[in-house]
Design a protein around this motif. Structure first.
Motif, PDB file in Angstrom:
ATOM      1  N   PRO A 106      -1.167  -3.542 -15.770  1.00 33.57           N
ATOM      2  CA  PRO A 106      -1.816  -3.494 -14.450  1.00 33.57           C
ATOM      3  C   PRO A 106      -1.553  -4.722 -13.580  1.00 33.57           C
ATOM      4  O   PRO A 106      -1.196  -4.589 -12.409  1.00 33.57           O
ATOM      5  CB  PRO A 106      -3.300  -3.364 -14.808  1.00 33.57           C
ATOM      6  CG  PRO A 106      -3.312  -2.671 -16.134  1.00 33.57           C
ATOM      7  CD  PRO A 106      -2.132  -3.228 -16.856  1.00 33.57           C
ATOM      8  N   THR A 107      -1.700  -5.915 -14.136  1.00 32.98           N
ATOM      9  CA  THR A 107      -1.447  -7.121 -13.346  1.00 32.98           C
ATOM     10  C   THR A 107       0.018  -7.212 -12.953  1.00 32.98           C
ATOM     11  O   THR A 107       0.352  -7.527 -11.804  1.00 32.98           O
ATOM     12  CB  THR A 107      -1.852  -8.378 -14.146  1.00 32.98           C
ATOM     13  OG1 THR A 107      -3.203  -8.251 -14.570  1.00 32.98           O
ATOM     14  CG2 THR A 107      -1.706  -9.620 -13.293  1.00 32.98           C
ATOM     15  N   ALA A 108       0.909  -6.928 -13.896  1.00 36.79           N
ATOM     16  CA  ALA A 108       2.340  -6.996 -13.592  1.00 36.79           C
ATOM     17  C   ALA A 108       2.717  -5.997 -12.512  1.00 36.79           C
ATOM     18  O   ALA A 108       3.488  -6.313 -11.591  1.00 36.79           O
ATOM     19  CB  ALA A 108       3.150  -6.738 -14.861  1.00 36.79           C
ATOM     20  N   ALA A 109       2.187  -4.785 -12.595  1.00 35.29           N
ATOM     21  CA  ALA A 109       2.509  -3.764 -11.598  1.00 35.29           C
ATOM     22  C   ALA A 109       2.025  -4.181 -10.216  1.00 35.29           C
ATOM     23  O   ALA A 109       2.724  -3.971  -9.206  1.00 35.29           O
ATOM     24  CB  ALA A 109       1.886  -2.430 -12.000  1.00 35.29           C
ATOM     25  N   LEU A 110       0.839  -4.773 -10.140  1.00 34.63           N
ATOM     26  CA  LEU A 110       0.324  -5.221  -8.845  1.00 34.63           C
ATOM     27  C   LEU A 110       1.200  -6.326  -8.260  1.00 34.63           C
ATOM     28  O   LEU A 110       1.532  -6.309  -7.062  1.00 34.63           O
ATOM     29  CB  LEU A 110      -1.112  -5.724  -9.010  1.00 34.63           C
ATOM     30  CG  LEU A 110      -1.782  -6.273  -7.739  1.00 34.63           C
ATOM     31  CD1 LEU A 110      -1.857  -5.198  -6.662  1.00 34.63           C
ATOM     32  CD2 LEU A 110      -3.166  -6.814  -8.057  1.00 34.63           C
ATOM     33  N   VAL A 111       1.603  -7.273  -9.086  1.00 36.38           N
ATOM     34  CA  VAL A 111       2.463  -8.361  -8.608  1.00 36.38           C
ATOM     35  C   VAL A 111       3.813  -7.813  -8.150  1.00 36.38           C
ATOM     36  O   VAL A 111       4.355  -8.236  -7.119  1.00 36.38           O
ATOM     37  CB  VAL A 111       2.639  -9.421  -9.709  1.00 36.38           C
ATOM     38  CG1 VAL A 111       3.675 -10.458  -9.289  1.00 36.38           C
ATOM     39  CG2 VAL A 111       1.313 -10.101 -10.006  1.00 36.38           C
ATOM     40  N   ILE A 112       4.365  -6.872  -8.895  1.00 40.33           N
ATOM     41  CA  ILE A 112       5.650  -6.276  -8.498  1.00 40.33           C
ATOM     42  C   ILE A 112       5.510  -5.579  -7.152  1.00 40.33           C
ATOM     43  O   ILE A 112       6.366  -5.733  -6.259  1.00 40.33           O
ATOM     44  CB  ILE A 112       6.147  -5.298  -9.576  1.00 40.33           C
ATOM     45  CG1 ILE A 112       6.513  -6.049 -10.859  1.00 40.33           C
ATOM     46  CG2 ILE A 112       7.365  -4.509  -9.072  1.00 40.33           C
ATOM     47  CD1 ILE A 112       6.838  -5.139 -12.031  1.00 40.33           C
ATOM     48  N   ALA A 113       4.441  -4.808  -6.974  1.00 38.62           N
ATOM     49  CA  ALA A 113       4.246  -4.076  -5.726  1.00 38.62           C
ATOM     50  C   ALA A 113       4.099  -5.022  -4.541  1.00 38.62           C
ATOM     51  O   ALA A 113       4.731  -4.831  -3.481  1.00 38.62           O
ATOM     52  CB  ALA A 113       3.022  -3.169  -5.839  1.00 38.62           C
ATOM     53  N   VAL A 114       3.286  -6.060  -4.690  1.00 40.51           N
ATOM     54  CA  VAL A 114       3.093  -7.019  -3.598  1.00 40.51           C
ATOM     55  C   VAL A 114       4.385  -7.791  -3.326  1.00 40.51           C
ATOM     56  O   VAL A 114       4.730  -8.069  -2.174  1.00 40.51           O
ATOM     57  CB  VAL A 114       1.939  -7.977  -3.931  1.00 40.51           C
ATOM     58  CG1 VAL A 114       1.824  -9.075  -2.874  1.00 40.51           C
ATOM     59  CG2 VAL A 114       0.623  -7.210  -4.029  1.00 40.51           C
ATOM     60  N   SER A 115       5.113  -8.127  -4.375  1.00 43.11           N
ATOM     61  CA  SER A 115       6.384  -8.845  -4.204  1.00 43.11           C
ATOM     62  C   SER A 115       7.408  -7.985  -3.471  1.00 43.11           C
ATOM     63  O   SER A 115       8.190  -8.499  -2.657  1.00 43.11           O
ATOM     64  CB  SER A 115       6.931  -9.275  -5.567  1.00 43.11           C
ATOM     65  OG  SER A 115       6.034 -10.144  -6.229  1.00 43.11           O
ATOM     66  N   LEU A 116       7.428  -6.690  -3.762  1.00 45.32           N
ATOM     67  CA  LEU A 116       8.314  -5.784  -3.032  1.00 45.32           C
ATOM     68  C   LEU A 116       7.988  -5.779  -1.545  1.00 45.32           C
ATOM     69  O   LEU A 116       8.887  -5.839  -0.695  1.00 45.32           O
ATOM     70  CB  LEU A 116       8.200  -4.372  -3.591  1.00 45.32           C
ATOM     71  CG  LEU A 116       9.000  -4.051  -4.853  1.00 45.32           C
ATOM     72  CD1 LEU A 116       8.598  -2.686  -5.388  1.00 45.32           C
ATOM     73  CD2 LEU A 116      10.497  -4.081  -4.564  1.00 45.32           C
ATOM     74  N   LEU A 117       6.710  -5.729  -1.225  1.00 46.56           N
ATOM     75  CA  LEU A 117       6.304  -5.758   0.175  1.00 46.56           C
ATOM     76  C   LEU A 117       6.712  -7.075   0.828  1.00 46.56           C
ATOM     77  O   LEU A 117       7.244  -7.092   1.948  1.00 46.56           O
ATOM     78  CB  LEU A 117       4.790  -5.557   0.275  1.00 46.56           C
ATOM     79  CG  LEU A 117       4.194  -5.606   1.694  1.00 46.56           C
ATOM     80  CD1 LEU A 117       4.793  -4.510   2.570  1.00 46.56           C
ATOM     81  CD2 LEU A 117       2.676  -5.493   1.636  1.00 46.56           C
ATOM     82  N   GLY A 118       6.481  -8.178   0.126  1.00 45.14           N
ATOM     83  CA  GLY A 118       6.879  -9.471   0.669  1.00 45.14           C
ATOM     84  C   GLY A 118       8.378  -9.580   0.870  1.00 45.14           C
ATOM     85  O   GLY A 118       8.850 -10.132   1.871  1.00 45.14           O
ATOM     86  N   ALA A 119       9.154  -9.049  -0.073  1.00 42.25           N
ATOM     87  CA  ALA A 119      10.615  -9.073   0.063  1.00 42.25           C
ATOM     88  C   ALA A 119      11.060  -8.246   1.258  1.00 42.25           C
ATOM     89  O   ALA A 119      11.970  -8.653   1.999  1.00 42.25           O
ATOM     90  CB  ALA A 119      11.259  -8.550  -1.222  1.00 42.25           C
ATOM     91  N   ARG A 120      10.437  -7.101   1.463  1.00 38.70           N
ATOM     92  CA  ARG A 120      10.799  -6.246   2.608  1.00 38.70           C
ATOM     93  C   ARG A 120      10.516  -6.936   3.933  1.00 38.70           C
ATOM     94  O   ARG A 120      11.281  -6.806   4.896  1.00 38.70           O
ATOM     95  CB  ARG A 120      10.015  -4.931   2.523  1.00 38.70           C
ATOM     96  CG  ARG A 120      10.232  -3.978   3.688  1.00 38.70           C
ATOM     97  CD  ARG A 120      11.681  -3.534   3.778  1.00 38.70           C
ATOM     98  NE  ARG A 120      11.889  -2.602   4.859  1.00 38.70           N
ATOM     99  CZ  ARG A 120      12.051  -2.934   6.144  1.00 38.70           C
ATOM    100  NH1 ARG A 120      11.994  -4.219   6.482  1.00 38.70           N
ATOM    101  NH2 ARG A 120      12.234  -2.028   7.060  1.00 38.70           N
ATOM    102  N   LEU A 121       9.456  -7.722   3.981  1.00 38.54           N
ATOM    103  CA  LEU A 121       9.071  -8.373   5.230  1.00 38.54           C
ATOM    104  C   LEU A 121       9.790  -9.701   5.460  1.00 38.54           C
ATOM    105  O   LEU A 121      10.069 -10.065   6.612  1.00 38.54           O
ATOM    106  CB  LEU A 121       7.558  -8.614   5.243  1.00 38.54           C
ATOM    107  CG  LEU A 121       6.674  -7.364   5.232  1.00 38.54           C
ATOM    108  CD1 LEU A 121       5.204  -7.770   5.120  1.00 38.54           C
ATOM    109  CD2 LEU A 121       6.907  -6.513   6.477  1.00 38.54           C
ATOM    110  N   LEU A 122      10.110 -10.427   4.374  1.00 43.29           N
ATOM    111  CA  LEU A 122      10.552 -11.813   4.532  1.00 43.29           C
ATOM    112  C   LEU A 122      11.984 -12.086   4.081  1.00 43.29           C
ATOM    113  O   LEU A 122      12.584 -13.063   4.535  1.00 43.29           O
ATOM    114  CB  LEU A 122       9.606 -12.744   3.755  1.00 43.29           C
ATOM    115  CG  LEU A 122       8.136 -12.718   4.205  1.00 43.29           C
ATOM    116  CD1 LEU A 122       7.290 -13.589   3.298  1.00 43.29           C
ATOM    117  CD2 LEU A 122       8.008 -13.174   5.656  1.00 43.29           C
ATOM    118  N   LEU A 123      12.530 -11.273   3.194  1.00 45.06           N
ATOM    119  CA  LEU A 123      13.893 -11.525   2.730  1.00 45.06           C
ATOM    120  C   LEU A 123      14.911 -10.867   3.652  1.00 45.06           C
ATOM    121  O   LEU A 123      14.636  -9.814   4.240  1.00 45.06           O
ATOM    122  CB  LEU A 123      14.082 -10.998   1.304  1.00 45.06           C
ATOM    123  CG  LEU A 123      13.299 -11.690   0.193  1.00 45.06           C
ATOM    124  CD1 LEU A 123      13.723 -11.134  -1.173  1.00 45.06           C
ATOM    125  CD2 LEU A 123      13.490 -13.197   0.224  1.00 45.06           C
TER     126      LEU A 123
END
Length: 668
Positions: free
Chosen positions: A80-97
């Motif tokens: 659960p924690t890993a999945a949440l971090v992956i999901a938020v990181s994907l969103l951050g990558a889409r917005l900032l990378l």
């Protein structure tokens, strides 16, 4: 960090939670402020082996354990924690990378979710064409992936050893000591050898890390028999803690681990565990069991997961390589805050998952991954659809003329997007890479792939390094029209010469062996001609920008081919850019990413005026890549470079007609 927090049990050792806190602070602070590796991850690998082995052995002694139930409980705690971090990181990558990194980020998210990120990174570490100037927001999942693979294997090891001991009427613990001792010795020996031979690969290799888990397992089995005097335990605690803190200061962990050097942090952590609870106000355990330290230890898994993507996205946004004192503190503070929020949330999911039927833990864990898989699938589908639309436009030569637009190209004359899109440029490679026809930097076999009719008019061999390999799409177009048989024999970073070469500053012995095998292959094949590079600007030859050279050994190699009656077409090296072209285009326009040819090439080709054998025809095709005084990343609305020096397959195909006109008559 990445060890499951087991609920308190009889004999629970709070100093281990404190050790977790120290390790995760070392990992995070070294990443944030020093750009170094601390050795803290190795502590977690040892702790994982220690805790899991102890738990499995106790279960085996009580009558056994269920493999599926064991994995289900771990999954519902960790996923659960890993999945949440992956999901938020994907969103951050889409917005900032930058867009150029999106496709790679999606692949890395999938690798992180399915616990093979370490192999994803290992393959990248030995892939000559892989970009090495960017950092993934999921890179830290490599250690979780290794642990995930350990969780799959270790119950089998413990279970089989316990069964064998029972069958033979022997002590299960003694049998396990022998088995784990063997795993420790074999894995450590393999780790030492692989670290010497190929350290980047060894760093992510599960086999080279397995001894750290085994060491933790041995400690779990031996600890009941270790009872040093209190004074010695106090000393062990402080020595272990000090050694752990100093590890990253005194060792360059990222370049010497995981060989014997990794014994430093693992034995340091083992010393703290052996010291245990001394009950002394002067013991290290007194400080490790302070309430704030224990609380931080309880957050260590989530804190480890959060700190890395927050740091990477922060550095990407600010354009910095390291965080400063203040912003680094803010990165850590935000990471701790997120860990403090997500840890109790994950605990509630764990409690729900473990309540009820046996099937509930794996189902709950799998459900947490569904949003991640949907997000990666939708994002990939969107990128694929955009690429297909551009490929349809590519059929119109007026919109995408490529090399035909030289020598006076007007970048502003094309309303359509550049093709290939910068975001997927690294995929625009010759088909030979997908076909497995290009030898890796570590391989020595002369891989040969033949394209064309079995009874051709002529046979041409493309031989050399990646700067020879990227000519394949143009030659393939010509071969099809001329009824040639085109044979690809290439190897990353390896020039076609009999002279010693370097790769990343080290002797490139695999290249020398490959070259010898290539000559054997050519003697057998007897092609009509060999197409290869005639000069280079590779720094591994001692050359650099503006120092283009005719490589030592090239001419000798060409004379060997002359003796075999084989003609040689020696093409001048392609210009290099001092930056990654797609990434530059993500931040600037084509004019802002253009450089002078003189930045990488000599004023005059070293092939001009050189004493070449009669079988050699030199070709200078720089004018098919650059304007007279300018080399840009885009020509005729086609992206020329997919990195800083390799030409896209699409652009190579646009210059095929002109290359065909310039080929010597000897090629047919």
């Amino acid at each position: 960090m990445n060890t499951p927090r087991l609920p308190p049990q009889p004999g629970h050792r709070p100093e281990i939670d404190g050790l977790r806190a120290v390790a995760v602070l070392l990992v995070a602070s070294y990443h944030v402020w020093f750009g170094r590796v601390s050795g803290g991850v190795d502590v977690f690998l040892l702790l994982t082996g220690f805790l899991v082995t102890g738990s499995l052995v106790r279960a085996a002694e009580r009558g056994g354990f269920r493999y599926g139930a064991f994995l289900g409980r771990l999954a519902v705690r960790l996923v659960p924690t890993a999945a949440l971090v992956i999901a938020v990181s994907l969103l951050g990558a889409r917005l900032l990378l930058p867009e150029v990194r999106w496709r790679g980020t999606v692949a890395e998210a999938v690798a992180a979710a399915f616990h093979h990120m370490n192999w994803h990174l290992a393959l990248g570490s030995v892939d000559y064409l892989a970009r090495d100037d960017t950092t993934s927001v999921f890179q830290h999942f490599w250690s979780l992936s290794i642990q995930g693979q350990f969780y799959l294997v270790w119950p089998v090891v413990i279970g089989v050893a316990a069964w064998w001991a029972t069958l033979r009427g022997r002590s299960a613990r003694r049998t396990l000591l022998a088995v784990l001792g063997a795993v420790f010795a074999l894995s450590l020996a393999y780790s030492v050898l692989m670290t010497r031979a190929d350290q980047p690969w060894a760093y992510f290799d599960t086999g080279a890390r397995l001894w750290e888990f085994a060491l933790g397992g041995l400690l779990a089995l031996l600890l009941p028999h270790l009872n040093p005097p209190r004074a010695l335990r106090i000393l062990l605690g402080w020595l272990g803690l000090a050694a752990l803190v100093l590890c990253g200061v005194l060792l360059q962990v990222s370049t010497v681990f995981p060989g014997h050097a990794a014994l430093w942090p693992t034995l340091a952590a083992a010393a703290v565990i052996v010291a245990g609870a001394t009950g002394s106000p002067w013991g290290a355990d007194r400080w490790l069991t302070l309430r704030p330290v224990l609380y931080l230890g309880s957050l260590s898994y989530a804190l480890y997961l959060w700190h890395w993507p927050i740091l990477v996205l922060h550095l990407e946004t600010t354009g910095r390589n390291l965080a400063g004192p203040l912003d680094g503190f803010l990165v850590l503070a935000l990471s701790v805050a997120l860990a403090a929020v997500t840890t109790p949330l994950a605990d509630r999911i764990v409690a729900f998952g473990r309540a009820g039927a046996r099937w509930r833990p794996p189902v709950v864990a799998a459900a947490c991954l569904v949003p991640v898989l949907l997000a990666t699938g939708a994002w990939t589908a969107r990128m694929d659809a955009d690429q297909r639309r551009l490929e349809e436009l590519l059929a119109d030569p007026a919109r995408y003329p490529g090399a035909v637009a030289l020598p006076h190209d007007d970048p502003g004359a094309y309303p359509d997007p550049v093709h290939p899109p910068p975001a997927s440029a690294a995929l625009d490679l010759p088909v030979t890479y997908d076909d497995g026809c290009n030898q890796s930097t570590s391989g020595t076999e002369a891989l040969t792939c033949a394209y064309g009719p079995p009874d051709p008019d002529r046979t041409v061999a493309l031989v050399g390094g990646s700067h020879a390999a990227h000519w394949f799409p143009a030659l393939a177009e010509i071969a099809q029209r001329r009824d040639w048989r085109l044979v690809n024999i290439t190897k990353g970073a390896c020039l076609f010469t009999d002279a010693p070469q370097l790769y990343k500053g080290e002797p490139y012995t695999a290249c020398a062996e490959w070259n010898a095998n290539v000559m054997d292959e050519l003697r057998s094949l007897r092609p009509d001609a060999v197409f290869t590079t005639g000069t280079t600007t590779s720094r591994d030859t001692g050359a650099g920008f503006g120092q283009e050279v005719l490589v030592d050994g090239y001419v000798d190699r060409w004379r060997e081919l002359e003796d075999l009656g084989i003609d040689v077409v020696a093409v001048r090296d392609t210009p290099r850019l001092p930056f990654d072209a797609p990434e530059c285009l993500a931040e600037s326009d084509p004019e802002g990413c253009a450089v002078s040819p003189a930045d990488s090439l000599a004023e005059e080709s070293p092939l001009e005026g050189a004493e070449l054998p009669a079988n050699v025809t030199p070709l200078d095709l720089t004018d098919l890549l650059c304007e007279p005084d300018l080399c840009g990343p885009v020509v005729g609305n086609v992206l020329v470079y997919w990195d800083s020096s390799h030409i896209t397959a699409t652009y190579m195909r646009t210059l095929a007609p002109e290359l065909e006109r310039r080929l010597p008559d000897s090629t047919g």
